[in-house]
Motif scaffolding. Sequence first.
Motif, short mmCIF file in Angstrom:
data_model
loop_
_atom_site.label_atom_id
_atom_site.label_comp_id
_atom_site.label_asym_id
_atom_site.label_seq_id
_atom_site.Cartn_x
_atom_site.Cartn_y
_atom_site.Cartn_z
N PHE A 284 -7.11 12.45 3.32
CA PHE A 284 -8.05 11.34 3.39
C PHE A 284 -9.47 11.88 3.45
O PHE A 284 -9.75 12.81 4.20
CB PHE A 284 -7.84 10.54 4.69
N ILE B 244 -16.07 13.85 5.69
CA ILE B 244 -15.05 14.72 6.27
C ILE B 244 -13.75 14.57 5.49
O ILE B 244 -13.42 13.48 5.02
CB ILE B 244 -14.78 14.32 7.76
N PRO C 209 -4.16 12.46 11.85
CA PRO C 209 -5.06 13.17 10.92
C PRO C 209 -5.57 14.46 11.54
O PRO C 209 -5.90 14.51 12.73
CB PRO C 209 -6.19 12.17 10.70
N THR D 97 -19.06 8.86 7.78
CA THR D 97 -19.56 8.41 9.07
C THR D 97 -21.07 8.43 9.07
O THR D 97 -21.70 9.11 8.26
CB THR D 97 -18.99 9.26 10.20
N TYR E 285 -9.66 14.94 5.98
CA TYR E 285 -8.58 15.06 6.94
C TYR E 285 -7.27 15.22 6.18
O TYR E 285 -7.07 14.66 5.10
CB TYR E 285 -8.49 13.80 7.82
N PHE F 4 -12.28 5.62 6.69
CA PHE F 4 -11.38 6.41 5.87
C PHE F 4 -11.20 5.81 4.49
O PHE F 4 -11.21 4.60 4.31
CB PHE F 4 -10.00 6.51 6.54
N GLY F 5 -10.98 6.69 3.52
CA GLY F 5 -10.59 6.27 2.18
C GLY F 5 -9.09 6.05 2.13
O GLY F 5 -8.37 6.16 3.13
N THR F 6 -8.61 5.74 0.92
CA THR F 6 -7.21 5.34 0.73
C THR F 6 -6.22 6.48 0.93
O THR F 6 -5.13 6.26 1.40
CB THR F 6 -7.04 4.74 -0.66
N LEU G 192 0.44 5.41 -2.98
CA LEU G 192 -0.68 6.32 -2.86
C LEU G 192 -0.85 7.08 -4.16
O LEU G 192 0.12 7.50 -4.76
CB LEU G 192 -0.43 7.32 -1.75
N LEU H 159 -15.38 6.65 12.07
CA LEU H 159 -14.92 7.18 10.79
C LEU H 159 -14.42 6.03 9.92
O LEU H 159 -13.64 5.19 10.37
CB LEU H 159 -13.80 8.19 11.01
N GLY I 172 0.79 -1.22 0.00
CA GLY I 172 0.00 0.00 0.00
C GLY I 172 0.81 1.25 0.00
O GLY I 172 0.34 2.29 0.43
#
Lengths: 116, 111
Positions: free
Chosen positions: B89, B34, B44, B93, B36, B101-103, B8, B99, B5
């Motif tokens: 990110f 949201i 974050p 929610t 961050y 979170f995305g990648t 990015l 929360l 991973g």
Amino acid sequence: EPEVTQTPSHQVTQMGQEVILRCVPISNHLYFYWYRQILGQKVEFLVSFYNNEISEKSEIFDDQFSVERPDGSNFTLKIRSTKLEDSAMYFCASRGLSESSYNEQFFGPGTRLTVL
Amino acid sequence: GESVGLHLPTLSVQEGDNSIINCAYSNSASDYFIWYKQESGKGPQFIIDIRSNMDKRQGQRVTVLLNKTVKHLSLQIAATQPGDSAVYFCAETGATNKLIFGTGTLLAVQP
């Protein structure tokens, strides 16, 4: 400005050992969270805590994990028998009741856990 | 095997340009979204949020757009500065307030 603090900043442990990660949430906050982030990956929810009990936990948060609020200020995450795959950055977050933004969770700087 | 991973998505912009960071979310029942910002070695940091009944919200130099039809969220940063360099990110929610979170997207601002 109030902030969430975490100790230690870096914890190195041997596989199978117990670790306790400590957090001091913002003082008037009532909701507490632990998240983790494996290196280079996204932040993942572990557990939420309110009114001295777990509100929700993820599949990651198995029997090896526990949380506690031992006094009015600390919030801890315990891993009973660490595994190599527990190596990650662990973030504590807290949230109050009446923030200007509905769901603003304030994150601490994190504890980097390295399991050898 | 699965990658670790480290790859990015990266957005590289010149200082002063506008940046647009995109995110696809998964749960149509989420009621808050949201953005961050995460700087290297830090936790974050909240930037801006938007409720699901809105499609646009503006902050200081930032604008969040929400398209529920295609489950897409974007963050626009005006006049991008070197201090904006970080991983961004999106998170969603709902009723439980956890929360998701995305990648993440790495924003690199070139001076």
